[in-house]
Design a protein around this motif. Structure first.
Motif, PDB file in Angstrom:
ATOM      1  N   THR A 456       0.865  -1.251   0.218  1.00  0.00           N
ATOM      2  CA  THR A 456      -0.127   0.097  -0.142  1.00  0.00           C
ATOM      3  C   THR A 456       0.761   1.160  -0.180  1.00  0.00           C
ATOM      4  OG1 THR A 456      -0.047   0.045   2.338  1.00  0.00           O
ATOM      5  CG2 THR A 456      -1.717  -1.172   1.181  1.00  0.00           C
ATOM      6  N   LEU A 457       0.103   2.460  -0.542  1.00  0.00           N
ATOM      7  CA  LEU A 457       1.069   3.688  -0.404  1.00  0.00           C
ATOM      8  C   LEU A 457       1.302   4.045   0.701  1.00  0.00           C
ATOM      9  CD1 LEU A 457       2.097   5.868  -2.323  1.00  0.00           C
ATOM     10  CD2 LEU A 457      -0.097   6.825  -2.004  1.00  0.00           C
ATOM     11  N   LYS A 458       0.330   3.807   1.749  1.00  0.00           N
ATOM     12  CA  LYS A 458       0.757   3.945   3.228  1.00  0.00           C
ATOM     13  C   LYS A 458       2.005   3.330   3.702  1.00  0.00           C
ATOM     14  CE  LYS A 458      -1.391   3.619   7.930  1.00  0.00           C
ATOM     15  NZ  LYS A 458      -2.607   3.246   8.569  1.00  0.00           N
ATOM     16  N   GLU A 459       2.086   1.925   3.429  1.00  0.00           N
ATOM     17  CA  GLU A 459       3.343   1.229   3.642  1.00  0.00           C
ATOM     18  C   GLU A 459       4.603   1.709   3.182  1.00  0.00           C
ATOM     19  OE1 GLU A 459       1.764  -3.156   4.454  1.00  0.00           O
ATOM     20  OE2 GLU A 459       2.099  -2.510   2.600  1.00  0.00           O
ATOM     21  N   GLU A 460       4.525   2.191   1.995  1.00  0.00           N
ATOM     22  CA  GLU A 460       5.688   2.770   1.201  1.00  0.00           C
ATOM     23  C   GLU A 460       6.152   4.091   1.786  1.00  0.00           C
ATOM     24  OE1 GLU A 460       8.327   2.328  -2.251  1.00  0.00           O
ATOM     25  OE2 GLU A 460       7.096   1.304  -1.174  1.00  0.00           O
ATOM     26  N   ILE A 461       5.082   5.067   2.262  1.00  0.00           N
ATOM     27  CA  ILE A 461       5.477   6.130   2.713  1.00  0.00           C
ATOM     28  C   ILE A 461       5.874   6.172   4.250  1.00  0.00           C
ATOM     29  CG2 ILE A 461       4.368   8.527   3.793  1.00  0.00           C
ATOM     30  CD1 ILE A 461       2.668   8.593   1.402  1.00  0.00           C
TER      31      ILE A 461
END
Length: 608
Positions: A456-461
């Protein structure tokens, strides 16, 4: 039923080989339409020619009508000349013996003027006066006794009708013309002359030869037209060619006249009628002359014209048929020669399909089939290379699996060691070191765990935040990270580790060379059908020449000398995005040397 028949027909066509399809296409698109156009052209020629014929006949009819009317005017002028000659009327109205001198004087002073009138009007054949005065002698060729007309029944009828003043006779016999009793056909106008109380004085006769009256139309020879004049009293004048026409039409005069009367409109003075007479195509133009009580018909036959055009049409169609057969044979030979190389390509394809990649085709020309053969050979060579690469990749994949097992062992060892160091730091109450080790452990777990290729984009950030926190240990918290992401796309899945290489570039090539810290902005939002992620740093920026090379390398997937270091990370991320989503997605880079660098990632948006 019709649908199944059409389907069977189409299936048979589809089963034909390409050579047969091309010949059939030629016949359907060229040969048959050409034949249809030719037949249509000859039909239009026939219609046009018939119209021209009718137009010419109409012109001739109008001219004939005008000539007849002019001749009628001469009749009337001659008749009026006598009626207005008081000296003549008075002389013939006196019923007594006349002396020779009186008669001679009458001849010189009156009758000679009438004869002169006849001579100056060339078309007029004779001007005669038939007197009822028995005391007068006959003075030829102008003055006659009325008894001369006793053998004509139509004169008796004319004289008995008190209301009829004049009489036209279009089919008359001139028995008094020179030489006597030659019975020449004439058109005559008889006019009664009476005294004041209505007693008959005599009859004026003005006549003209039939052929001259009808402007020589009746004697003119024509292979496709005749002229017929019909009076209200039933008189019929036929042109010279009429018997020949009647024989061609296989009818008699009575039947022809009946047809003409039936087809023409009684209320119309003139008109054009197209008709069939015993399967013969024909037309006639008619014109009514009220003063005469006569209708003129001009009949034209199209049988010779139609037969001639039909012969030419059949000849041309036969020639077209021979041409189609000859051209089809020639096309068959040419197509065979053209498709010979295509046959070689097909045989080579079958060989490749069976696993034989050692094929060759002799390519000499530069037409489409030669180009196809060349591309096929290039494809075979490319297949050989791809098969070799596939084999090498399978071997590399096996090696990677073995190395992955080894790295797992090493990773567990590192995680355990880091955990022990963290506990020692907390025991020593060095919490900064403890936090740093925690973040480092999270990063290592994130980077080494490749069970999932998408996160997820959240994990990447979060991984970027851990990375920046560790980098700030080195740069003494000089790097600031600002994140602005729509909540709607926090759970949006992206390829793993697409942001960290860009952040590393921003620090290593933008902020660190500047020597004074900096800011990194991450913005992610939905724009239309796309998810757009922007990474902006206020670092040193990129020089124009290098920026242009990087942009070209990213757009065209090419290698440049600038792709080493900073460029290689961007290129790898760009390739991963294109492989995952398609060629229309990827990254773009913008920069101004000394001010900023901005990397924009474009991904497809799918609602979660």
């Amino acid at each position: 039923m019709y649908g199944s028949t059409i389907t069977k027909f189409l299936n048979r066509i589809l089963k034909l080989n390409i050579r047969q399809k091309l010949i059939l296409t030629y016949i359907l698109i060229v040969a048959i339409p050409l034949s249809i156009l030719q037949v249509d052209a000859f039909h239009k020629v026939r219609v046009f020619t018939e119209k021209e014929y009718v137009s010419n006949i109409t012109f001739e009819m109008n001219k004939l009508r005008n000539d007849i009317i002019k001749n009628v005017e001469q009749y009337i002028k001659a008749t009026q000349f006598i009626l207005n000659n008081q000296e003549f009327i008075e002389f013939v109205s006196v019923y007594q013996e006349r002396s020779v001198d009186e008669i001679f004087s009458f001849k010189i002073n009156v009758l000679d003027k009438i004869e002169y009138l006849q001579y100056v009007n060339f078309n007029i054949n004779r001007i005669r006066f038939f007197t009822n005065n028995s005391y007068l002698p006959e003075v030829w060729p102008t003055l006659y006794q009325i008894d001369r007309l006793k053998d004509f029944k139509f004169i008796d009828k004319f004289l008995s009708d008190q209301n009829q003043i004049s009489l036209w006779k279009i089919d008359n016999v001139d028995i008094l013309g020179p030489p006597l009793n030659n019975e020449e056909k004439v058109v005559s106008l008889y006019t009664k002359v009476t005294d004041l109380v209505g007693n008959l004085i005599g009859i004026i006769e003005v006549n003209m030869k039939v052929d001259e009256f009808f402007a020589n139309e009746l004697s003119r020879e024509s292979s496709n037209s005749v002229t017929i004049a019909l009076s209200q009293s039933g008189e019929v004048i036929l042109s010279k060619q009429t018997p020949i026409f009647l024989k061609r039409l296989n009818i008699d005069t009575k039947k022809l006249i009946q047809i003409l009367k039936q087809k023409s409109k009684a209320e119309a003075e003139d008109g054009i009628v197209h008709l069939k007479i015993n399967k013969n195509s024909a037309a006639f133009v008619y014109s009514h002359i009220p003063v005469l009580g006569v209708t003129i018909y001009k009949l034209i036959l199209f049988d010779e014209l139609s037969n001639k055009i039909n012969r030419i049409t059949f000849q041309m169609l036969a020639q077209v048929l021979v041409l189609i057969i000859a051209s089809s044979a020639l096309i068959f030979i040419l197509i065979t020669l053209i498709l010979k190389k295509l046959r070689q390509v097909i045989l080579s394809m079958r060989a490749v399909e069976n696993g034989n990649f050692d094929v060759s085709i002799d390519v000499k020309g530069d037409d489409e089939i030669d180009e196809l053969a060349l591309h096929f050979l290039n494809m075979v060579e490319r297949l050989k290379i791809l098969i070799g690469e596939t084999v090498r990749r399978e071997v590399a994949q096996k090696d990677a699996q073995i190395k992955a097992l080894q790295s797992q062992i090493n990773a567990h060892f590192i995680y355990n060691v880091l955990e022990n160091i963290k506990m020692m730091a907390e025991y020593a109450e060095n919490y900064d070191v403890s936090d740093a080790i925690t973040k480092l452990g999270k990063m290592m777990r994130y980077n080494m765990n490749w069970k999932k290729k998408f996160v997820t984009l959240k994990e990447e950030i979060e991984n970027i935040q851990n990375y920046i926190a560790l980098m700030n240990i080195r740069y003494d918290k000089e790097i600031k990270l600002l994140v602005n992401v729509d909540e709607e796309i926090l759970n949006y899945e992206v390829p793993k580790l697409i942001l960290q290489p860009i952040i590393e570039n921003a620090i290593n090539y933008g902020i660190e060379p500047k020597g004074e810290g900096g800011n990194i902005f991450i913005d992610a939002s939905i724009i239309g059908e796309f998810v757009v992620i922007s990474i902006l740093d206020d670092g040193l920026g990129i020089e124009l020449e290098k920026l242009t090379a990087l942009q070209s390398a990213l757009e065209n997937d090419t290698e440049t000398e600038f792709c080493q270091g900073q460029g290689i990370a961007l290129k790898n991320v760009n390739e991963r995005i294109k492989l995952a989503y398609g060629r229309e997605y990827g990254i773009k880079i913008e920069s101004k040397h000394g001010e900023f660098t901005k990397v924009t990632i474009t991904l497809p948006y799918k609602k979660i």
